[in-house]
Design a protein around this motif. Structure first.
Motif, PDB file in Angstrom:
ATOM      1  N   MET A  46      -3.226  -7.601   3.587  1.00  0.00           N
ATOM      2  CA  MET A  46      -3.976  -6.478   3.022  1.00  0.00           C
ATOM      3  C   MET A  46      -3.668  -5.138   3.681  1.00  0.00           C
ATOM      4  O   MET A  46      -4.173  -4.106   3.257  1.00  0.00           O
ATOM      5  CB  MET A  46      -5.479  -6.766   3.091  1.00  0.00           C
ATOM      6  N   LYS A  47      -2.804  -5.126   4.692  1.00  0.00           N
ATOM      7  CA  LYS A  47      -2.377  -3.859   5.292  1.00  0.00           C
ATOM      8  C   LYS A  47      -1.399  -3.125   4.379  1.00  0.00           C
ATOM      9  O   LYS A  47      -1.199  -1.930   4.520  1.00  0.00           O
ATOM     10  CB  LYS A  47      -1.725  -4.107   6.653  1.00  0.00           C
ATOM     11  N   GLY A  48      -0.803  -3.843   3.442  1.00  0.00           N
ATOM     12  CA  GLY A  48       0.194  -3.263   2.558  1.00  0.00           C
ATOM     13  C   GLY A  48      -0.423  -2.524   1.384  1.00  0.00           C
ATOM     14  O   GLY A  48      -1.617  -2.562   1.138  1.00  0.00           O
ATOM     15  N   ASP A  49       0.453  -1.822   0.666  1.00  0.00           N
ATOM     16  CA  ASP A  49       0.041  -1.120  -0.546  1.00  0.00           C
ATOM     17  C   ASP A  49       0.337  -1.999  -1.757  1.00  0.00           C
ATOM     18  O   ASP A  49       1.289  -2.780  -1.754  1.00  0.00           O
ATOM     19  CB  ASP A  49       0.821   0.195  -0.704  1.00  0.00           C
ATOM     20  N   PHE A  50      -0.457  -1.839  -2.794  1.00  0.00           N
ATOM     21  CA  PHE A  50      -0.267  -2.548  -4.049  1.00  0.00           C
ATOM     22  C   PHE A  50      -0.048  -1.478  -5.104  1.00  0.00           C
ATOM     23  O   PHE A  50      -0.995  -1.045  -5.765  1.00  0.00           O
ATOM     24  CB  PHE A  50      -1.489  -3.413  -4.367  1.00  0.00           C
ATOM     25  N   LYS A  52      -0.114   1.955  -6.223  1.00  0.00           N
ATOM     26  CA  LYS A  52      -0.822   3.137  -5.738  1.00  0.00           C
ATOM     27  C   LYS A  52      -2.132   2.780  -5.034  1.00  0.00           C
ATOM     28  O   LYS A  52      -2.902   3.654  -4.667  1.00  0.00           O
ATOM     29  CB  LYS A  52      -1.127   4.078  -6.912  1.00  0.00           C
ATOM     30  N   THR A  53      -2.378   1.487  -4.845  1.00  0.00           N
ATOM     31  CA  THR A  53      -3.651   1.045  -4.287  1.00  0.00           C
ATOM     32  C   THR A  53      -3.464   0.481  -2.893  1.00  0.00           C
ATOM     33  O   THR A  53      -2.543  -0.281  -2.634  1.00  0.00           O
ATOM     34  CB  THR A  53      -4.277  -0.049  -5.185  1.00  0.00           C
ATOM     35  N   ASN A  54      -4.346   0.866  -1.994  1.00  0.00           N
ATOM     36  CA  ASN A  54      -4.452   0.234  -0.690  1.00  0.00           C
ATOM     37  C   ASN A  54      -5.932  -0.055  -0.474  1.00  0.00           C
ATOM     38  O   ASN A  54      -6.734   0.859  -0.390  1.00  0.00           O
ATOM     39  CB  ASN A  54      -3.907   1.131   0.420  1.00  0.00           C
ATOM     40  N   GLY A  56      -7.378  -1.425   2.094  1.00  0.00           N
ATOM     41  CA  GLY A  56      -7.853  -1.194   3.448  1.00  0.00           C
ATOM     42  C   GLY A  56      -8.467  -2.421   4.103  1.00  0.00           C
ATOM     43  O   GLY A  56      -9.224  -2.298   5.063  1.00  0.00           O
TER      44      GLY A  56
END
Length: 146
Positions: A46-50, A52-54, A56
């Motif tokens: 979950m540290k990564g971006d999806f 345009k979504t992060n 957190g």
């Protein structure tokens, strides 16, 4: 006084129980649903971006909101002799460990048909900051006694 179909009006509210979200409650829902998506369990993932979504951090499964809203509707309807018939929801904000969410409903309309009586309810779940995390619509039937 107990509500009846006749006494309900548009704008009447229904409050569900608060639910404190924790890592443990998220894990328990994963176990119950057999959905072990890393979105709910893996901090490193979950540290990564999806796109345009992060997010957190890990997030609660949206179906947990669905379950809480469904419980609210059923807990309200059943003692009135009504039946929870339909629920549609949409997730609008992620829920994280440490959040406290609460479902609520607002009577939108009543309808009478030849065979039954219906209440349409706008439903939502909000977090501790009052932000909507889920929205939708429910339908409850008040059967006509034979």
């Amino acid at each position: 006084m107990t509500a009846t179909f006749e006494s309900l009006n548009a704008g009447d509210t229904i409050d569900g129980p608060e639910f404190a979200v924790s890592r443990e409650s998220i894990r328990l829902f994963c176990d119950a649903s057999l959905d072990y998506n890393p979105l709910r369990l893996d901090d490193d993932y979950m540290k990564g971006d999806f796109g345009k979504t992060n997010f957190g951090g890990i997030i609660m499964h949206g179906m947990n909101n669905f379950g809480l809203i469904s419980r609210m509707i059923t807990d309200w309807a059943y003692p009135l002799g009504a039946i929870h018939r339909r629920l549609e929801t949409r997730w609008v904000k992620p829920v994280r460990p440490g959040d406290t969410i609460q479902p609520t409903g607002i009577v939108k309309s009543k309808q009478v048909t030849e065979k039954s009586r219906w209440v349409v309810i706008d439903v939502m779940a909000r977090n501790q900051g009052g932000e909507k995390v889920a929205i939708g619509e429910a339908m409850v039937e008040f059967p006509i006694a034979a």
